[in-house]
Design a protein around this motif. Structure first.
Motif, PDB file in Angstrom:
ATOM      1  N   ALA B  93       0.809  -1.230   0.000  1.00  0.00           N
ATOM      2  CA  ALA B  93       0.000   0.000   0.000  1.00  0.00           C
ATOM      3  C   ALA B  93       0.838   1.275   0.000  1.00  0.00           C
ATOM      4  CB  ALA B  93      -0.966  -0.002   1.186  1.00  0.00           C
ATOM      5  N   GLN B  94       2.068   1.186   0.497  1.00  0.00           N
ATOM      6  CA  GLN B  94       2.909   2.386   0.552  1.00  0.00           C
ATOM      7  C   GLN B  94       4.138   2.268  -0.339  1.00  0.00           C
ATOM      8  OE1 GLN B  94       2.209   5.193   2.185  1.00  0.00           O
ATOM      9  NE2 GLN B  94       0.358   4.492   3.209  1.00  0.00           N
ATOM     10  N   ALA B  95       4.157   1.254  -1.197  1.00  0.00           N
ATOM     11  CA  ALA B  95       5.313   1.076  -2.083  1.00  0.00           C
ATOM     12  C   ALA B  95       5.280   2.132  -3.188  1.00  0.00           C
ATOM     13  CB  ALA B  95       5.287  -0.319  -2.691  1.00  0.00           C
ATOM     14  N   PRO B  96       6.446   2.658  -3.585  1.00  0.00           N
ATOM     15  CA  PRO B  96       6.434   3.630  -4.687  1.00  0.00           C
ATOM     16  C   PRO B  96       5.914   2.964  -5.966  1.00  0.00           C
ATOM     17  CG  PRO B  96       8.641   3.432  -3.698  1.00  0.00           C
ATOM     18  CD  PRO B  96       7.794   2.358  -3.105  1.00  0.00           C
ATOM     19  N   VAL B  97       4.952   3.610  -6.630  1.00  0.00           N
ATOM     20  CA  VAL B  97       4.403   3.045  -7.864  1.00  0.00           C
ATOM     21  C   VAL B  97       5.484   3.019  -8.940  1.00  0.00           C
ATOM     22  CG1 VAL B  97       2.616   3.288  -9.634  1.00  0.00           C
ATOM     23  CG2 VAL B  97       2.131   3.967  -7.280  1.00  0.00           C
ATOM     24  N   ARG B  98       6.259   4.095  -9.004  1.00  0.00           N
ATOM     25  CA  ARG B  98       7.395   4.151  -9.905  1.00  0.00           C
ATOM     26  C   ARG B  98       8.647   3.909  -9.071  1.00  0.00           C
ATOM     27  NH1 ARG B  98       4.732   2.958 -14.044  1.00  0.00           N
ATOM     28  NH2 ARG B  98       3.628   4.599 -15.166  1.00  0.00           N
ATOM     29  N   PRO B  99       9.553   3.057  -9.556  1.00  0.00           N
ATOM     30  CA  PRO B  99      10.739   2.748  -8.751  1.00  0.00           C
ATOM     31  C   PRO B  99      11.512   4.014  -8.394  1.00  0.00           C
ATOM     32  CG  PRO B  99      10.773   1.609 -10.901  1.00  0.00           C
ATOM     33  CD  PRO B  99       9.535   2.416 -10.865  1.00  0.00           C
ATOM     34  N   ARG B 100      12.100   4.002  -7.208  1.00  0.00           N
ATOM     35  CA  ARG B 100      12.907   5.157  -6.805  1.00  0.00           C
ATOM     36  C   ARG B 100      14.157   5.229  -7.663  1.00  0.00           C
ATOM     37  NH1 ARG B 100      11.881   4.416  -0.623  1.00  0.00           N
ATOM     38  NH2 ARG B 100       9.863   5.440  -0.563  1.00  0.00           N
ATOM     39  N   ILE B 107      19.991   9.865  -1.694  1.00  0.00           N
ATOM     40  CA  ILE B 107      19.609  10.920  -0.742  1.00  0.00           C
ATOM     41  C   ILE B 107      18.933  10.304   0.481  1.00  0.00           C
ATOM     42  CG2 ILE B 107      18.001  12.844  -0.389  1.00  0.00           C
ATOM     43  CD1 ILE B 107      18.496  13.570  -3.369  1.00  0.00           C
ATOM     44  N   MET B 108      18.061   9.345   0.242  1.00  0.00           N
ATOM     45  CA  MET B 108      17.281   8.777   1.339  1.00  0.00           C
ATOM     46  C   MET B 108      18.136   7.880   2.229  1.00  0.00           C
ATOM     47  SD  MET B 108      13.758   8.389  -0.815  1.00  0.00           S
ATOM     48  CE  MET B 108      12.572   8.016   0.448  1.00  0.00           C
ATOM     49  N   ALA B 222      12.687  13.570  -2.450  1.00  0.00           N
ATOM     50  CA  ALA B 222      13.477  12.669  -1.595  1.00  0.00           C
ATOM     51  C   ALA B 222      14.055  13.449  -0.420  1.00  0.00           C
ATOM     52  CB  ALA B 222      14.585  12.017  -2.410  1.00  0.00           C
ATOM     53  N   ARG B 223      14.545  14.663  -0.709  1.00  0.00           N
ATOM     54  CA  ARG B 223      15.096  15.496   0.376  1.00  0.00           C
ATOM     55  C   ARG B 223      14.015  15.833   1.392  1.00  0.00           C
ATOM     56  NH1 ARG B 223      17.252  18.341  -4.116  1.00  0.00           N
ATOM     57  NH2 ARG B 223      19.141  17.212  -4.705  1.00  0.00           N
TER      58      ARG B 223
END
Lengths: 106, 439
Positions: B93-100, B107-108, B222-223
């Motif tokens: 449910a909280q996974a990025p739809v588009r890959p990071r 940065i993360m 991301a920042r």
């Protein structure tokens, strides 16, 4: 045999055979018993499955949690001493449950 | 992610639904064929409802190769998947739809970002344990205490807007932004002066998780997420050190008294509530004004009878929910509406479509504040993850409508103003709601 007797606000009685482990709320929804909404599906988040239980039912329904107690402050019809959220009462094999549904749930 | 998803029917041209029912001619019309996904554009929130209707009729459960999700659009199917949490997990449910992107990841990682989910993407038994603790803050007994403050804040915001010399305002930024955000910040012991900061972080969270961003576009977000997460950690550190009267200090005290919840879990809850606790309520309040004012006769009915307000809010939630689609993952081979979905399949439950399913709602495209079954909408989900803040959200929308009606019954949308919606897979939020009260 596990039985739930629902009495509506207008006095209409519906008698349903229940399944042990299933809640009074879910038993009502599965059998089309009016007077119980159960909007959230049993996660104690909506207070729309409010019922008044009989003395005998209160004795077998288990302790009310603090959370259920606080949620009952938000029912459509003012809570009473025998108020419970029917999603929190799971049926026990061989028992008979008597609940009255309020005039409004929302 | 399942590897066998490449064999999914839609991607090999074998649609789960009989194509015979719509002739070749209909393939000419845009949005009318399986090849163009019946006009469904996953991230386009401008007006997705006509495409939902076509999907319900022609492909109620289909695999959309553009996003890698099985799209589910009928009411019973959406509700059924929500209800069956043992088969359909919320872990995605909280996974990025588009890959990071690599840059965003760097940065993360360097910023110590380890947040994933407070509750919505957790699964039992840990979800059950943490929800039971968090839920205590969202009972009617607790939020009835907040009501007078919410009302005061609402009146102050309305008075400020109505003081505008040109008699125009933006109901989104002038009213809807602040009210729920101040409430949730206050609940968590955060200075309300930080509303703009949290709105910035929340926008980044919505974009990074449910948006369609390029690698480059991800970087500033991301920042922001790093800053946001670090602040959540600090909230827990400060609660340990200073105590205080807030949900965070309550949770820290509960932990010290033996409740099974870690600092990381408390910080994750903050990360969750400081987003979910206002983002969608802001949208609900903005949508209440937008939809009611664009159906003038319904607005007039509210002016005559304020008892219709709660029903009107549920109808807004049904007709124009803040979240139109939410995700699940099949933990085993399963069936949805007669369509086989493989183990590991990612599923998109389109509540925005379920809420307009003609099998459930009469004249579903009609906005009617006295609709008797509006409350059956699925905008808050269903089952174990049902929106924790549903009652608080509705209470705030109700207060805003009551006070708006009392102060500006003549309020209307600025004529000809185009209201747009941000691109997103799940959230449908207007970017402005221009209003006027000129005589």
């Amino acid at each position: 045999m596990t039985t739930v007797i629902y009495t509506a606000h207008d006095g209409t009685e519906t008698i349903v055979e229940g399944t042990p482990g299933v809640s009074i709320m879910e038993t009502a929804l599965r059998n089309g018993v009016p007077g119980i909404v159960g909007e959230c599906g049993g996660s104690m988040s909506c207070a729309t499955c409010h019922v008044f239980v009989s003395d005998e039912t209160a004795a077998i329904a288990g302790e009310m949690s603090e959370l259920e107690d606080e949620m009952l402050d938000g029912t459509a019809v003012e809570r009473e001493e025998r108020s419970r959220l029917s999603c929190q009462i799971k049926l026990i094999e061989g028992e008979t449950y008597r609940v009255t549904t309020p005039s409004e749930q929302v | 992610m399942a590897t066998d998803i490449t064999t999914a029917p839609a991607s090999t041209g074998r649609c789960p639904v009989d194509h015979g029912q719509f002739g070749a001619a209909s393939h000419d019309a845009s949005g009318d064929s399986a090849e163009d996904h019946y006009g469904y554009e996953p991230f386009d929130m401008t007006d997705p409802f006509p495409s939902y209707e076509r999907l319900r009729h022609h492909a109620p459960v289909y695999f959309d190769e553009r996003i890698g999700y099985w799209v589910v659009t009928r009411y019973d199917d959406v509700k059924g998947v929500f209800d069956d949490w043992e088969t359909f997990s919320s872990e995605n449910a909280q996974a990025p739809v588009r890959p990071r992107s690599e840059g965003a990841k760097k940065i993360m990682d360097e910023g110590g970002f380890t947040a994933y989910s407070g509750l919505s993407a957790r699964v039992p038994p840990e979800h059950t344990r943490i929800r039971a603790i968090a839920q205590r803050a969202f009972t009617p007994r607790r939020f009835k205490v907040l009501e007078p403050t919410i009302r005061e804040n609402t009146i102050a915001a309305l008075d400020a807007m109505l003081a505008s010399p040109d008699a125009t305002g933006d109901f989104l930024t002038d009213i809807a932004y602040d009210i729920p955000t101040i409430t949730i910040l206050t609940l968590l012991g955060v200075d309300p002066a930080m509303v703009p900061t949290y709105k910035r972080w929340s926008d980044s969270r919505a974009a990074m998780t449910w948006g369609d961003l390029t690698d480059e576009e991800q970087l500033p977000h991301a920042r922001n997420l790093v800053e946001y997460w670090q602040e959540c950690i600090q909230l827990v550190v400060r609660a340990h050190r200073d105590g205080g009267d807030s949900l965070v200090s309550d949770l820290v005290r509960a932990q010290e008294d033996g409740a099974e919840i870690s600092d990381h879990e408390i910080a994750s809850l903050c990360y969750s509530l400081l987003f979910a606790g206002h983002e969608t309520t802001t949208t609900l309040i903005a949508n209440s004004a937008r939809v009611l004012l664009s159906h003038r006769e319904q607005w007039e009915r509210l002016l005559e009878d304020q008892k219709l307000i709660p029903g009107a809010i549920d109808e807004v939630l049904r007709y124009s929910g803040s979240i139109l689609a939410w995700r699940r993952r099949a933990l085993k081979d399963a069936e949805i509406g007669g369509v086989a979905v493989p183990k590991g399949a990612d599923i998109l439950l389109v509540m925005g479509s379920a809420n307009r399913d003609e099998a459930v709602f009469e004249n579903p495209d009609e906005f009617d504040i006295t609709r008797p079954d509006a409350r059956s909408h699925l905008s808050f989900g269903y089952g174990i993850h049902y929106c924790l803040g549903n009652q608080l959200a509705k209470l705030q929308a109700k207060i805003v409508l009551e006070e708006t009606i009392a102060r500006a019954p003549q309020l209307r949308l600025v004529e000809g103003a185009e209201i747009s919606f941000g691109e997103n897979l799940s959230f449908r939020a207007p970017t402005s709601v221009p209003v006027t009260w000129k005589a």
